[in-house]
Design an enzyme around this catalytic site. Structure first.
Site, mmCIF file in Angstrom:
data_model
loop_
_atom_site.group_PDB
_atom_site.id
_atom_site.type_symbol
_atom_site.label_atom_id
_atom_site.label_comp_id
_atom_site.label_asym_id
_atom_site.label_seq_id
_atom_site.Cartn_x
_atom_site.Cartn_y
_atom_site.Cartn_z
ATOM 1 N N ASN A 198 12.745 34.607 -28.956
ATOM 2 C CA ASN A 198 11.832 34.113 -29.990
ATOM 3 C C ASN A 198 10.550 34.933 -29.967
ATOM 4 O O ASN A 198 10.119 35.399 -28.912
ATOM 5 C CB ASN A 198 11.501 32.628 -29.747
ATOM 6 C CG ASN A 198 10.824 31.990 -30.947
ATOM 7 O OD1 ASN A 198 11.391 31.957 -32.038
ATOM 8 N ND2 ASN A 198 9.614 31.496 -30.767
ATOM 9 N N GLU A 207 3.552 17.890 -50.182
ATOM 10 C CA GLU A 207 3.065 17.464 -48.858
ATOM 11 C C GLU A 207 1.713 18.121 -48.540
ATOM 12 O O GLU A 207 0.819 17.493 -47.986
ATOM 13 C CB GLU A 207 4.098 17.815 -47.776
ATOM 14 C CG GLU A 207 5.338 16.935 -47.848
ATOM 15 C CD GLU A 207 6.045 16.784 -46.508
ATOM 16 O OE1 GLU A 207 6.159 17.782 -45.789
ATOM 17 O OE2 GLU A 207 6.476 15.661 -46.193
ATOM 18 N N VAL A 264 12.606 40.247 -32.873
ATOM 19 C CA VAL A 264 13.852 40.913 -33.260
ATOM 20 C C VAL A 264 13.523 41.924 -34.348
ATOM 21 O O VAL A 264 12.821 41.606 -35.314
ATOM 22 C CB VAL A 264 14.888 39.878 -33.768
ATOM 23 C CG1 VAL A 264 16.159 40.590 -34.242
ATOM 24 C CG2 VAL A 264 15.211 38.861 -32.680
ATOM 25 N N GLY A 313 15.789 33.123 -32.413
ATOM 26 C CA GLY A 313 14.911 32.167 -33.102
ATOM 27 C C GLY A 313 14.913 30.826 -32.405
ATOM 28 O O GLY A 313 15.974 30.254 -32.131
ATOM 29 N N ALA A 342 14.982 20.790 -41.891
ATOM 30 C CA ALA A 342 15.054 20.692 -40.439
ATOM 31 C C ALA A 342 16.187 19.743 -40.039
ATOM 32 O O ALA A 342 16.894 19.975 -39.053
ATOM 33 C CB ALA A 342 13.725 20.185 -39.898
ATOM 34 N N GLN A 343 16.332 18.681 -40.826
ATOM 35 C CA GLN A 343 17.375 17.686 -40.552
ATOM 36 C C GLN A 343 18.753 18.368 -40.452
ATOM 37 O O GLN A 343 19.502 18.175 -39.492
ATOM 38 C CB GLN A 343 17.364 16.656 -41.700
ATOM 39 C CG GLN A 343 18.340 15.535 -41.544
ATOM 40 C CD GLN A 343 18.275 14.515 -42.699
ATOM 41 O OE1 GLN A 343 18.999 13.540 -42.669
ATOM 42 N NE2 GLN A 343 17.455 14.712 -43.686
ATOM 43 N N ASP A 352 17.729 27.693 -41.951
ATOM 44 C CA ASP A 352 17.393 28.183 -43.295
ATOM 45 C C ASP A 352 18.051 29.518 -43.638
ATOM 46 O O ASP A 352 18.059 29.910 -44.809
ATOM 47 C CB ASP A 352 15.870 28.301 -43.443
ATOM 48 C CG ASP A 352 15.208 26.944 -43.607
ATOM 49 O OD1 ASP A 352 15.918 25.924 -43.497
ATOM 50 O OD2 ASP A 352 13.991 26.891 -43.848
ATOM 51 N N LYS A 366 8.131 8.363 -41.837
ATOM 52 C CA LYS A 366 7.988 9.823 -41.717
ATOM 53 C C LYS A 366 7.600 10.198 -40.280
ATOM 54 O O LYS A 366 8.124 11.143 -39.694
ATOM 55 C CB LYS A 366 6.912 10.286 -42.707
ATOM 56 C CG LYS A 366 6.617 11.761 -42.663
ATOM 57 C CD LYS A 366 7.615 12.553 -43.455
ATOM 58 C CE LYS A 366 7.302 14.013 -43.472
ATOM 59 N NZ LYS A 366 8.283 14.782 -44.191
HETATM 60 P P1 FAD Z 1 12.282 27.821 -38.352
HETATM 61 O O1 FAD Z 1 11.936 26.436 -37.983
HETATM 62 O O2 FAD Z 1 11.510 28.523 -39.386
HETATM 63 O O3 FAD Z 1 12.277 28.711 -37.020
HETATM 64 C C1 FAD Z 1 12.504 30.093 -37.032
HETATM 65 C C2 FAD Z 1 12.097 30.647 -35.681
HETATM 66 O O4 FAD Z 1 12.426 32.039 -35.637
HETATM 67 C C3 FAD Z 1 10.595 30.555 -35.414
HETATM 68 O O5 FAD Z 1 10.363 30.120 -34.105
HETATM 69 C C4 FAD Z 1 10.096 31.985 -35.613
HETATM 70 O O6 FAD Z 1 8.964 32.304 -34.832
HETATM 71 C C5 FAD Z 1 11.322 32.778 -35.127
HETATM 72 N N1 FAD Z 1 11.382 34.125 -35.670
HETATM 73 C C6 FAD Z 1 11.270 34.497 -36.966
HETATM 74 N N2 FAD Z 1 11.395 35.828 -37.085
HETATM 75 C C7 FAD Z 1 11.586 36.297 -35.824
HETATM 76 C C8 FAD Z 1 11.817 37.604 -35.292
HETATM 77 N N3 FAD Z 1 11.865 38.685 -36.073
HETATM 78 N N4 FAD Z 1 11.981 37.718 -33.963
HETATM 79 C C9 FAD Z 1 11.954 36.640 -33.146
HETATM 80 N N5 FAD Z 1 11.760 35.393 -33.599
HETATM 81 C C10 FAD Z 1 11.580 35.223 -34.924
HETATM 82 N N6 FAD Z 1 12.481 19.826 -43.515
HETATM 83 C C11 FAD Z 1 12.830 18.540 -43.309
HETATM 84 O O7 FAD Z 1 13.981 18.256 -42.928
HETATM 85 N N7 FAD Z 1 11.925 17.520 -43.494
HETATM 86 C C12 FAD Z 1 10.633 17.753 -43.851
HETATM 87 O O8 FAD Z 1 9.845 16.824 -43.998
HETATM 88 C C13 FAD Z 1 10.225 19.106 -44.063
HETATM 89 N N8 FAD Z 1 8.945 19.393 -44.367
HETATM 90 C C14 FAD Z 1 8.546 20.694 -44.456
HETATM 91 C C15 FAD Z 1 7.200 20.970 -44.668
HETATM 92 C C16 FAD Z 1 6.753 22.282 -44.745
HETATM 93 C C17 FAD Z 1 5.292 22.563 -44.954
HETATM 94 C C18 FAD Z 1 7.691 23.352 -44.593
HETATM 95 C C19 FAD Z 1 7.212 24.790 -44.653
HETATM 96 C C20 FAD Z 1 9.037 23.087 -44.386
HETATM 97 C C21 FAD Z 1 9.485 21.765 -44.316
HETATM 98 N N9 FAD Z 1 10.825 21.448 -44.069
HETATM 99 C C22 FAD Z 1 11.211 20.145 -43.887
HETATM 100 C C23 FAD Z 1 11.840 22.516 -43.942
HETATM 101 C C24 FAD Z 1 12.065 22.879 -42.478
HETATM 102 O O9 FAD Z 1 10.842 23.151 -41.847
HETATM 103 C C25 FAD Z 1 12.994 24.073 -42.351
HETATM 104 O O10 FAD Z 1 14.184 23.786 -43.037
HETATM 105 C C26 FAD Z 1 13.292 24.347 -40.874
HETATM 106 O O11 FAD Z 1 12.122 24.757 -40.220
HETATM 107 C C27 FAD Z 1 14.359 25.415 -40.707
HETATM 108 O O12 FAD Z 1 14.611 25.585 -39.346
HETATM 109 P P2 FAD Z 1 15.071 26.990 -38.781
HETATM 110 O O13 FAD Z 1 15.461 26.776 -37.354
HETATM 111 O O14 FAD Z 1 16.045 27.633 -39.675
HETATM 112 O O15 FAD Z 1 13.788 27.934 -38.845
#
Ligand code: FAD
Length: 404
Positions: free
Chosen positions: A37, A170, A81, A10, A318-319, A301, A378
């Site tokens: 990814n 949002e 994956v 990911g 994301a933070q 997440d 922001k």
């Molecule tokens: P993600 O960013 O979701 O990345 C997961 C990655 O894994 C992606 O690239 C995806 O393509 C890849 N992937 C998934 N399944 C597979 C697979 N089977 N094989 C290969 N690759 C795969 N958080 C904040 O801190 N501040 C904010 O203002 C905020 N605003 C948000 C607004 C919205 C609309 C949303 C939806 C979320 C927001 N969040 C915010 C939450 C934040 O986006 C998530 O907490 C963050 O993206 C989590 O990061 P991550 O690396 O776990 O996963």
């Protein structure tokens, strides 16, 4: 030190931050680092509400992974994956099988529909960049169809947003700005369009300061957004959603678009492993490892961490994902050198919830902010995330620069 083989699944905020920091921790040829990814690009999940409403183009919210990693140190593989076997240390993908000494799972979030009838089939979810583009095009299609059909079906112009949490609010903020543009583009009278937020809980933005919540609701209502609070969605159909108004009163809202933004879970591949999880989120050890698996780290997440002060899970953000990525890279380096890992301690700087391009609410370093000032902050937070992964070059290419 044995040359370790590190596999990161990911390239979201968590996975990509881990990789960028692994590059710093290990010299050239000191480790085999592979990043897998689904797409050749990373997308900013925190901007997806903008792509879904159509206030940003999908191209603006994503960038090529190869532009931000050191391909001399990291082998990037575009693959989906399909299975993770943590007992035999194998990951299967549509592009081959991979083994590892250390695994980092950062496969992100999926929408959670809590088993509500019809939602999986009839509601849209802002789950990734392709889903966001689909929502934008679906809404535009509804407007275009209304403007050309002879017998007008006004419910095409109703958009229901399920959930008044962070993502829902949002998205509503963007829609509030986008709807007047759509009306102009497709010759639709503004009064024909309804945007309704439906929330099961008795409040908007739970956990936010009540004064800031009042500000947000007031500003969105002034732009024509309707709120139906304390009214759970009980069913979705192709025609709209049924909501429960009280013990024996239900209402059906006819809507051409239903977007479900009321819950997230981890990636369901986690549930197919032998690692224990809740809604596909792993309650990680203090050093971010999966319980019982000393060679598996979980980032973002897919990880669940309890805030000991409140005894509640930290929200998936994301933070936190990025801070975890930094710690995981250091912990892998320590383990590879036969050292010991350290605890991950989040450093929460605040939260800002956007209400559209020029408005927002938030608490930053303990201070409440609203309006243009909050919106500016922001954008700076968004730019900082770009900087942490791709440096100044990426900020210049993709950053948000509207000033106060
Ligand atoms: P993600 O960013 O979701 O990345 C997961 C990655 O894994 C992606 O690239 C995806 O393509 C890849 N992937 C998934 N399944 C597979 C697979 N089977 N094989 C290969 N690759 C795969 N958080 C904040 O801190 N501040 C904010 O203002 C905020 N605003 C948000 C607004 C919205 C609309 C949303 C939806 C979320 C927001 N969040 C915010 C939450 C934040 O986006 C998530 O907490 C963050 O993206 C989590 O990061 P991550 O690396 O776990 O996963």
């Amino acid at each position: 030190m044995k040359r370790p083989s590190i596999l990161v699944l990911g390239a979201g905020y968590g996975g990509l931050t881990t990789v960028v920091n692994l590059q710093k921790e290990f010299g050239t040829d000191a480790a085999d680092i592979t990043l897998i990814n689904k797409n050749e690009y990373h997308y900013e999940s925190t901007w997806l509400h903008e792509a879904a409403a159509g206030t940003l183009l999908p191209e603006q919210v994503r960038y090529d992974i190869k532009d931000v990693i050191d391909t001399g140190k990291v082998n990037f593989v575009q693959a989906t994956v399909e299975g993770i076997d943590v007992d035999s240390k194998k990951v299967s993908t549509d592009n081959g099988e991979f083994t590892y000494d250390y695994l980092v799972i950062g496969l992100g979030f999926e929408g959670e529909t809590f088993g509500i009838e019809g939602l999986d089939t009839y509601a849209l979810s802002i789950a990734n960049v392709k889903a966001a583009r689909y929502i934008r095009e679906h809404i535009e299609f509804q407007f275009a169809t209304w403007s050309t059909e002879e017998v007008k079906n006004d419910s095409r112009l109703t958009i229901v947003v399920g959930g008044a949490g962070f993502t829902g609010i949002e998205f509503l903020g963007e829609l509030a700005n986008r709807v007047p543009e759509l009306c102009k583009e497709f010759d639709v009278p503004r009064e024909k369009v309804r945007v309704i937020c439906v929330e099961a809980a008795p409040m908007v933005l739970p956990g936010f300061d009540p004064e800031l919540v009042d500000y947000a609701v007031g500003h969105l209502q002034a732009k024509g957004i309707e709120f139906s609070i304390g009214t759970p969605v009980v069913e979705a159909t192709p025609e709209g959603v049924k909501i429960k108004k009280n013990d024996d009163e239900f209402e059906f809202i006819h809507a051409g678009t239903v977007v479900w933004a009321a819950g997230v879970r981890g990636n369901r591949l986690i549930e197919e492993t032998s690692i224990e999880s809740m809604r596909a989120r792993v309650k990680v050890e203090k050093d971010m490892r999966a319980p019982g698996y000393s060679d598996v780290f979980i980032v973002g997440d897919c990880a669940l961490m309890i805030n000991e002060e409140t005894n509640r899970p930290y929200p998936p953000t994301a933070q936190i994902a990025m801070q975890q990525g930094e710690r995981i890279a250091k912990n892998i380096k320590a383990l590879a050198g036969e050292g010991t890992t350290e605890e991950f301690v989040p450093d929460l700087k605040g939260t800002v919830c956007s209400l559209g391009d020029e408005d927002a609410i938030g608490v930053v370093f303990g201070k409440k902010v609203t309006g243009k000032r909050a919106s500016f902050m922001k954008k700076m937070i968004d730019n900082r995330a770009l900087y942490m992964i791709g440096g100044a070059g990426l900020v210049l290419k993709k950053g948000k620069f509207n000033v106060l």
